[in-house]
Design a protein around this motif. Sequence first.
Motif: not given
Length: 537
Positions: A450-465, A467-474
Amino acid sequence: MNYKMIFLLLGGLGLFVYGMKLMGDGLQKAAGEKLKKILETITSNRVLAILAGAGVTAIIQSSSATTVMTVGFVNAGLMNLYQAAGIIMGANIGTTMTAQLIAFKLTDVAPLILAIGAAMVIFSKKKKNRDLGEIVLGFGILFVGMSIMESSMKPLSHNEGFRNLILTLGKHPLMGVVVGLGMTATVQSSSATIGILQTLAGINALPLSVALPILFGDNIGTCATALLASIGTNKNARRAALIHLTFNVIGTIIFMSLFKIVLLVVPQFGGDIKRQIANAHTLFNVTNTIIQAPFIALLVKFVNKLVPGKDEKEDVMTLKYLDSRLLETPSIAVGQVIKELVRMGNLASENIERAFEAFVNEDERKISQVQEIEEIINFLDREITSFMVSLSKAPLSDYQSSIISSLFHVVNDIERIGDHADNLSEFAEYRMSKKLSFSDTAIEQLKTMVSTVKSTIDLSIKALENFDFEVAEKVLKSEVEIDSMEKRLRKEHIDRLNKGICYPASGTVFLDIISNLERVGDHSTNIAQMVLDYKGV
């Protein structure tokens, strides 16, 4: 005034307003992201706010649209009244650009401008060139409309009734203010009514002494659009509309008090009477802003007295960043859609965590909270989708249009993440009703995933906010880890079942949970991939 004259006047006015809109739409598409960035620079600095308001209005060719958009921002809580006041003042300056353009004697070459614009729109293969063609075409149509209005009004200079009206207005300047107010409130465009003034003055049917009071009244009349737009909004939004009205009423009182001086000063800037009217319009709004800008705090205090009380408690079941008024400025609306999606994504992410806490702690209260948030997420899904459908029909650049098409998939992915959170809450309910127990090992494994998945969702939302390609790669790397984790946990759990360490009923729920979490990772990856699709664009 015969019917032919009326028909020509209305036709010319229609072309004028349409040309102005076409030119504004073309400028918006050409400006693209720049328009959004102009407003994003807004801080509590009143000078920046005024410059932003002037810049945006000069681009979209409508102070009413800028003010209505500002009312929408205030209504959404994105802007306070101090920032709104600055933008409104700047919008009044930006709208004078149209009158200055009209003052150029381009009616004779308008057909040529029209032909060039039409050729660019029809024959250009590149979208940017077609957008530029729209600007030129709108410019040409505007002046053709002016030419038609001029032709239709020429007989007025010899009309006895019209001459008597002008004489009356000359003797009673305040009546001219009322006429200007009524004209603009009816047409909903100060640029259009000032265009009519310039046309009448150009055929010697209207002296400057009569034109100026009508011009001042036009500035008050243009507030009608924002006042109408504020109906049904919160108190702060209504206050923003009243700031616009107060600003122009105070300006009119000042300029009418100094009317004789203004009448002497305006011709000193030179130019024919059309240019003098344009200069008077600019002088009115620039001077008005210089005088009132230092007193924005007092303006805000005044409108707070007019509309007393605090806003009602914020309704969570509402759009925070989107407002139908934003459709007037599509390039800004695109950025606001992303902000609303980020809000929706954060709600979905928090709900995953909340649902798992409900499962671990067997907490009925948290289960209820998950279901309440799920209702908000479903509401946002419907409303954002509906807004994007309307926005997709608005004039957008190719890039913005492509972004909106992609965001339809993003809103669906976020909604599905919300559904998986709801599924987790149902597993919590099932565990409680069946009194299922889980080993410490199983719970710790689920916590890690759950911790890993939650972190992944948050990264995807940050990438969207951003348009951060580096974060999207993570996010893509994290998804590989989630898939691997799901396979490993599934295998280890089956081993426990085979050894009789775990109950079969609990085992089924465990496998369902990791399956749902793995799918959440997939949806997060879809969001990140959408961002990466624009890398290098």
